[in-house]
Design a protein around this motif. Structure first.
Motif, PDB file in Angstrom:
ATOM      1  N   THR A   1      -5.018 -15.264 -53.749  1.00  0.00           N
ATOM      2  CA  THR A   1      -4.918 -14.041 -54.538  1.00  0.00           C
ATOM      3  C   THR A   1      -6.292 -13.722 -55.117  1.00  0.00           C
ATOM      4  OG1 THR A   1      -2.596 -14.397 -55.097  1.00  0.00           O
ATOM      5  CG2 THR A   1      -3.847 -12.911 -56.514  1.00  0.00           C
ATOM      6  N   LEU A   2      -6.722 -12.470 -54.915  1.00  0.00           N
ATOM      7  CA  LEU A   2      -8.050 -12.048 -55.360  1.00  0.00           C
ATOM      8  C   LEU A   2      -7.938 -10.897 -56.345  1.00  0.00           C
ATOM      9  CD1 LEU A   2      -9.809 -12.014 -51.861  1.00  0.00           C
ATOM     10  CD2 LEU A   2      -9.972 -13.805 -53.604  1.00  0.00           C
ATOM     11  N   SER A   3      -8.901 -10.832 -57.259  1.00  0.00           N
ATOM     12  CA  SER A   3      -8.991  -9.728 -58.218  1.00  0.00           C
ATOM     13  C   SER A   3     -10.411  -9.199 -58.234  1.00  0.00           C
ATOM     14  CB  SER A   3      -8.584 -10.205 -59.617  1.00  0.00           C
ATOM     15  OG  SER A   3      -9.608 -11.029 -60.169  1.00  0.00           O
ATOM     16  N   ARG A   4     -10.672  -8.221 -59.083  1.00  0.00           N
ATOM     17  CA  ARG A   4     -12.014  -7.659 -59.187  1.00  0.00           C
ATOM     18  C   ARG A   4     -13.013  -8.641 -59.794  1.00  0.00           C
ATOM     19  NH1 ARG A   4     -12.946  -2.184 -58.973  1.00  0.00           N
ATOM     20  NH2 ARG A   4     -15.110  -2.874 -59.158  1.00  0.00           N
ATOM     21  N   ASP A   5     -12.524  -9.727 -60.360  1.00  0.00           N
ATOM     22  CA  ASP A   5     -13.428 -10.747 -60.894  1.00  0.00           C
ATOM     23  C   ASP A   5     -14.044 -11.583 -59.778  1.00  0.00           C
ATOM     24  OD1 ASP A   5     -12.947 -10.014 -63.541  1.00  0.00           O
ATOM     25  OD2 ASP A   5     -11.196 -11.326 -63.685  1.00  0.00           O
ATOM     26  N   ASP A   6     -13.442 -11.541 -58.607  1.00  0.00           N
ATOM     27  CA  ASP A   6     -13.940 -12.324 -57.482  1.00  0.00           C
ATOM     28  C   ASP A   6     -15.001 -11.547 -56.711  1.00  0.00           C
ATOM     29  OD1 ASP A   6     -12.091 -14.681 -57.540  1.00  0.00           O
ATOM     30  OD2 ASP A   6     -10.585 -13.101 -57.300  1.00  0.00           O
ATOM     31  N   GLU A   7     -15.849 -12.289 -55.981  1.00  0.00           N
ATOM     32  CA  GLU A   7     -16.782 -11.653 -55.057  1.00  0.00           C
ATOM     33  C   GLU A   7     -16.029 -11.360 -53.761  1.00  0.00           C
ATOM     34  OE1 GLU A   7     -20.199 -14.090 -54.416  1.00  0.00           O
ATOM     35  OE2 GLU A   7     -20.928 -13.924 -56.478  1.00  0.00           O
TER      36      GLU A   7
ATOM     37  N   ARG B   1      -4.952  -6.433 -57.753  1.00  0.00           N
ATOM     38  CA  ARG B   1      -4.879  -7.807 -57.275  1.00  0.00           C
ATOM     39  C   ARG B   1      -4.278  -7.777 -55.869  1.00  0.00           C
ATOM     40  NH1 ARG B   1      -5.472 -11.650 -61.258  1.00  0.00           N
ATOM     41  NH2 ARG B   1      -4.325 -13.219 -60.082  1.00  0.00           N
ATOM     42  N   VAL B   2      -4.817  -8.601 -54.992  1.00  0.00           N
ATOM     43  CA  VAL B   2      -4.351  -8.649 -53.611  1.00  0.00           C
ATOM     44  C   VAL B   2      -4.085 -10.099 -53.227  1.00  0.00           C
ATOM     45  CG1 VAL B   2      -4.973  -8.269 -51.185  1.00  0.00           C
ATOM     46  CG2 VAL B   2      -5.577  -6.555 -52.913  1.00  0.00           C
ATOM     47  N   THR B   3      -2.877 -10.356 -52.728  1.00  0.00           N
ATOM     48  CA  THR B   3      -2.537 -11.671 -52.208  1.00  0.00           C
ATOM     49  C   THR B   3      -2.613 -11.613 -50.691  1.00  0.00           C
ATOM     50  OG1 THR B   3      -1.087 -12.169 -54.085  1.00  0.00           O
ATOM     51  CG2 THR B   3      -0.795 -13.489 -52.092  1.00  0.00           C
ATOM     52  N   LEU B   4      -3.443 -12.439 -50.112  1.00  0.00           N
ATOM     53  CA  LEU B   4      -3.689 -12.437 -48.676  1.00  0.00           C
ATOM     54  C   LEU B   4      -2.625 -13.250 -47.943  1.00  0.00           C
ATOM     55  CD1 LEU B   4      -7.538 -13.033 -48.863  1.00  0.00           C
ATOM     56  CD2 LEU B   4      -6.349 -10.853 -48.600  1.00  0.00           C
ATOM     57  N   PRO B   5      -2.495 -13.049 -46.634  1.00  0.00           N
ATOM     58  CA  PRO B   5      -1.528 -13.844 -45.864  1.00  0.00           C
ATOM     59  C   PRO B   5      -1.722 -15.352 -46.018  1.00  0.00           C
ATOM     60  CG  PRO B   5      -2.300 -12.009 -44.552  1.00  0.00           C
ATOM     61  CD  PRO B   5      -3.125 -12.015 -45.808  1.00  0.00           C
TER      62      PRO B   5
ATOM     63  N   CYS C   1     -21.847 -16.141 -45.638  1.00  0.00           N
ATOM     64  CA  CYS C   1     -21.038 -17.325 -45.943  1.00  0.00           C
ATOM     65  C   CYS C   1     -21.917 -18.451 -46.487  1.00  0.00           C
ATOM     66  CB  CYS C   1     -20.301 -17.799 -44.682  1.00  0.00           C
ATOM     67  SG  CYS C   1     -18.821 -16.852 -44.273  1.00  0.00           S
ATOM     68  N   ARG C   2     -23.108 -18.573 -45.927  1.00  0.00           N
ATOM     69  CA  ARG C   2     -24.033 -19.615 -46.374  1.00  0.00           C
ATOM     70  C   ARG C   2     -24.559 -19.322 -47.774  1.00  0.00           C
ATOM     71  NH1 ARG C   2     -29.234 -20.463 -46.808  1.00  0.00           N
ATOM     72  NH2 ARG C   2     -29.801 -18.420 -45.956  1.00  0.00           N
ATOM     73  N   ARG C   3     -24.917 -18.044 -48.018  1.00  0.00           N
ATOM     74  CA  ARG C   3     -25.534 -17.680 -49.295  1.00  0.00           C
ATOM     75  C   ARG C   3     -24.530 -17.573 -50.441  1.00  0.00           C
ATOM     76  NH1 ARG C   3     -29.640 -12.606 -48.177  1.00  0.00           N
ATOM     77  NH2 ARG C   3     -30.754 -13.419 -46.330  1.00  0.00           N
ATOM     78  N   ARG C   4     -23.311 -17.138 -50.140  1.00  0.00           N
ATOM     79  CA  ARG C   4     -22.341 -16.820 -51.191  1.00  0.00           C
ATOM     80  C   ARG C   4     -21.143 -17.758 -51.079  1.00  0.00           C
ATOM     81  NH1 ARG C   4     -25.485 -13.500 -54.152  1.00  0.00           N
ATOM     82  NH2 ARG C   4     -23.665 -13.625 -55.526  1.00  0.00           N
ATOM     83  N   PRO C   5     -21.237 -18.953 -51.595  1.00  0.00           N
ATOM     84  CA  PRO C   5     -20.172 -19.952 -51.415  1.00  0.00           C
ATOM     85  C   PRO C   5     -18.856 -19.602 -52.108  1.00  0.00           C
ATOM     86  CG  PRO C   5     -21.844 -20.744 -52.951  1.00  0.00           C
ATOM     87  CD  PRO C   5     -22.392 -19.501 -52.330  1.00  0.00           C
ATOM     88  N   LYS C   6     -18.890 -18.651 -53.032  1.00  0.00           N
ATOM     89  CA  LYS C   6     -17.661 -18.270 -53.732  1.00  0.00           C
ATOM     90  C   LYS C   6     -17.060 -16.963 -53.205  1.00  0.00           C
ATOM     91  CE  LYS C   6     -18.955 -20.489 -58.092  1.00  0.00           C
ATOM     92  NZ  LYS C   6     -19.173 -20.281 -59.559  1.00  0.00           N
TER      93      LYS C   6
ATOM     94  N   LEU D   1     -10.296  -3.371 -54.364  1.00  0.00           N
ATOM     95  CA  LEU D   1     -10.678  -4.740 -54.687  1.00  0.00           C
ATOM     96  C   LEU D   1     -12.151  -5.014 -54.401  1.00  0.00           C
ATOM     97  CD1 LEU D   1      -9.522  -7.645 -55.415  1.00  0.00           C
ATOM     98  CD2 LEU D   1      -9.235  -7.946 -52.950  1.00  0.00           C
ATOM     99  N   SER D   2     -12.740  -4.229 -53.507  1.00  0.00           N
ATOM    100  CA  SER D   2     -14.053  -4.523 -52.925  1.00  0.00           C
ATOM    101  C   SER D   2     -15.178  -4.599 -53.953  1.00  0.00           C
ATOM    102  CB  SER D   2     -14.388  -3.445 -51.889  1.00  0.00           C
ATOM    103  OG  SER D   2     -15.669  -3.653 -51.352  1.00  0.00           O
ATOM    104  N   SER D   3     -16.000  -5.640 -53.816  1.00  0.00           N
ATOM    105  CA  SER D   3     -17.242  -5.738 -54.586  1.00  0.00           C
ATOM    106  C   SER D   3     -18.387  -5.065 -53.845  1.00  0.00           C
ATOM    107  CB  SER D   3     -17.607  -7.199 -54.826  1.00  0.00           C
ATOM    108  OG  SER D   3     -16.544  -7.919 -55.389  1.00  0.00           O
TER     109      SER D   3
END
Length: 422
Positions: free
Chosen positions: A207-213, A199-203, A239-244, A299-301
Motif C-alpha cells: 500500500t502506497l501513499s503520497r508520503d512514499d517515493e 492511497r493505492v494497494t497494489l496486487p 532502482c540503484r539510486r532510490r532504494p525506497k 499518487l505519483s511523485s
C-alpha cells in the motif's frame, strides 16, 4: 440535429462529444463502428465488418490502401442502407485513418464531413527515422509514402478537419492545413484533480501513499514509440539510486505503433533480460480500469512520459491535470504542452541517465516541485479543459459547418482556433 459518427473503435476520440450531445433528446445520433463491446446508452450503434481481409498477394506498399478501401466499402454499405430508409444526417464526424470515410461524400455529397486528422506519415522529421535503435530502410520510406493514400483522399474529400495539437496539424501537407482546426479532445479537469490523501494497494499487497517515493510510467502498450526501452534502462539506474522508491508501470504488452519483435516476444520480456531491477519495487500493472489509473496519477511523485515525434498521448495531459510532475522527452509533441522548468522537466529522449537525474531532482526537492505541479495543472485548465474550452470549440465548429459557413482559424500558438463564422 442528426449527427453521424464513424470510428472503428467506438467511441474513440468522440467519447466526450457523444456523451454531451446525447443529453439533448432532440439529437438523433448514429455511431458506425466495428464490433468492440463498447456501448453508449442513448445512441444507435451500427457495427460493420469488411467482407474480406486484404489479399496477401497485394504489394505490401498497397496493403494499407486496400484495407482502407475494404473498410470504406463496408461503411458505405451501412450509409446506403441508412439513406434508403430516409435517414440523412446534418453532419458527419469521422476518423479517416482506416479508410472508413473514403466514400462518405459519394453517398451523402451535400452533408458536411468533419474529419479527425490525427497524423500524416513522413520519411523524416517525425517518428520514422527518429530512433537509431530501430532504423528504417528505404523500403519503409516507400511504404510510408503509399500509406498516406487514404489520408490524402480523406483530406481532399472532407469539408473541414480537426487535429488535437498544433504539431499534429503541422505534419499534414501545407495545402490542407488551412482547413484543419486545432481542438483537443479535452481533459476532464473536474475528475483528474490532485488528491493528497490518495492511497493505492497494489496486487502485491503493498500500500502506497503520497508520503512514499512513487515514480509512474503510463503507455497504452509498452513499446519503443513511447520510449519504453529508454525507460527500462533508466529504471535500472533509478532502482540503484532510490532504494525506497516504488515504480508503477501501466500498459499492455501488445504493439500499438511500429514493429513487433520478429520472434513473438514482447518488448517487456526482451528488455527484462537486459536490465537489473528490483522486482519487489517495480510493479507492472498491465492495463487497469480508468478509476485505478486516476489514482495512480494522483499518487505519483514523478511521472515519466517519453514519446517519438508522434501522436501525443491523452495520458500525459491527464497526468498534468492530476498535478503530476512531468518528466517528458524534449520532442515536439511534448514541448507543445510542457515548458522545461515552468510546468515540468524536459529530458533528452535517448538519455536514461537524464531521466534518472530528473527523477532525483524531483524526489530530492523539499516539496517535490509543487510549484511546477500547480503550473502543469493550470496549463491543462487554461488550454485543454473539456467543459470550458474543448467541448464548446467542438460544438461551435459543428454548428458552423451545419450552417454552411466556413470556420476561421486562429493560428496563435497555445490557443484553440476561433470559431467565428465568416
Amino acid at each position: 440535429m442528426r449527427i453521424l459518427f464513424i470510428h472503428q473503435n467506438c467511441p474513440g476520440q468522440y467519447k466526450h462529444l457523444v456523451m454531451h450531445l446525447k443529453q439533448d433528446p432532440k439529437n438523433d445520433i448514429v455511431f458506425i463502428s466495428k464490433p468492440n463491446g463498447n456501448t453508449i446508452t442513448g445512441i444507435r450503434r451500427i457495427d460493420y465488418k469488411p467482407h474480406r481481409e486484404a489479399n496477401p498477394q497485394t504489394h505490401h506498399y498497397l496493403t494499407s490502401a486496400e484495407n482502407g478501401v475494404l473498410h470504406g466499402q463496408a461503411v458505405a454499405r451501412v450509409l446506403i442502407a441508412l439513406k434508403e430508409k430516409g435517414w440523412k444526417p446534418d453532419i458527419i464526424c469521422a476518423h479517416p485513418g482506416w479508410g472508413e470515410a473514403l466514400f462518405v461524400k459519394d453517398v451523402y455529397p451535400d452533408v458536411p464531413l468533419l474529419g479527425f486528422f490525427e497524423f500524416f506519415y513522413h520519411a523524416e522529421g517525425a517518428d520514422c527515422g527518429f530512433d537509431p535503435m530501430y532504423p528504417n530502410t528505404m523500403d519503409d520510406f516507400f511504404r510510408l509514402r503509399l500509406k498516406n493514400t487514404v489520408n490524402l483522399l480523406s483530406l481532399e474529400a472532407c469539408d473541414w478537419g480537426m487535429s488535437p495539437t498544433f504539431w499534429q496539424r503541422e505534419v499534414h501537407p501545407t495545402a490542407y492545413q488551412q482547413k484543419i482546426s486545432v481542438i483537443h479532445d479535452g481533459v476532464d479537469t473536474a475528475t483528474l484533480v490532485p488528491k493528497d490523501d490518495v492511497r493505492v494497494t497494489l496486487p502485491s499487497g503493498v500500500t502506497l501513499s503520497r508520503d512514499d517515493e512513487v515514480v509512474t510510467y503510463v503507455s497504452r502498450n509498452l513499446e519503443p514509440y513511447r520510449g519504453f526501452h529508454v525507460y527500462m534502462k533508466a529504471l535500472e539506474e533509478m532502482c540503484r539510486r532510490r532504494p525506497k522508491a516504488h515504480f508503477l508501470v501501466v500498459g499492455g504488452d501488445e504493439v500499438s505503433y511500429g514493429r513487433r519483435l520478429s520472434d513473438g516476444r514482447t518488448y517487456r520480456e526482451e528488455l527484462l533480460k537486459e536490465v537489473k531491477i528490483d522486482p519487489a519495487r517495480v510493479h507492472f500493472l498491465g492495463r487497469i480500469p480508468y478509476s485505478s489509473f486516476v489514482k495512480v496519477l494522483q499518487l505519483s511523485s514523478a511521472h515519466v512520459y517519453l514519446t517519438y515525434p508522434f501522436v501525443l498521448s491523452w495520458s500525459m495531459l491527464e497526468a498534468m491535470s492530476a498535478g503530476c510532475l512531468i518528466i517528458g522527452s524534449s520532442t515536439r509533441p511534448v514541448m507543445e504542452a510542457v515548458e522545461d522548468g515552468k510546468n515540468g522537466l524536459l529530458v533528452d529522449f535517448f538519455s536514461p541517465t537524464g531521466v534518472a537525474d530528473a527523477v532525483d531532482r524531483v524526489l530530492d526537492h523539499p516539496d517535490r516541485m509543487a510549484e511546477l505541479r500547480r503550473a502543469a495543472r493550470q496549463t491543462i485548465v487554461d488550454r485543454y479543459d473539456l467543459a470550458s474550452i474543448c467541448l464548446p470549440a467542438q460544438l461551435g465548429l459543428i454548428d458552423t459547418l451545419v450552417a454552411g459557413k466556413t470556420p476561421a482559424l486562429d493560428l496563435a500558438a497555445g490557443k484553440s482556433p476561433a470559431l467565428t463564422a465568416s
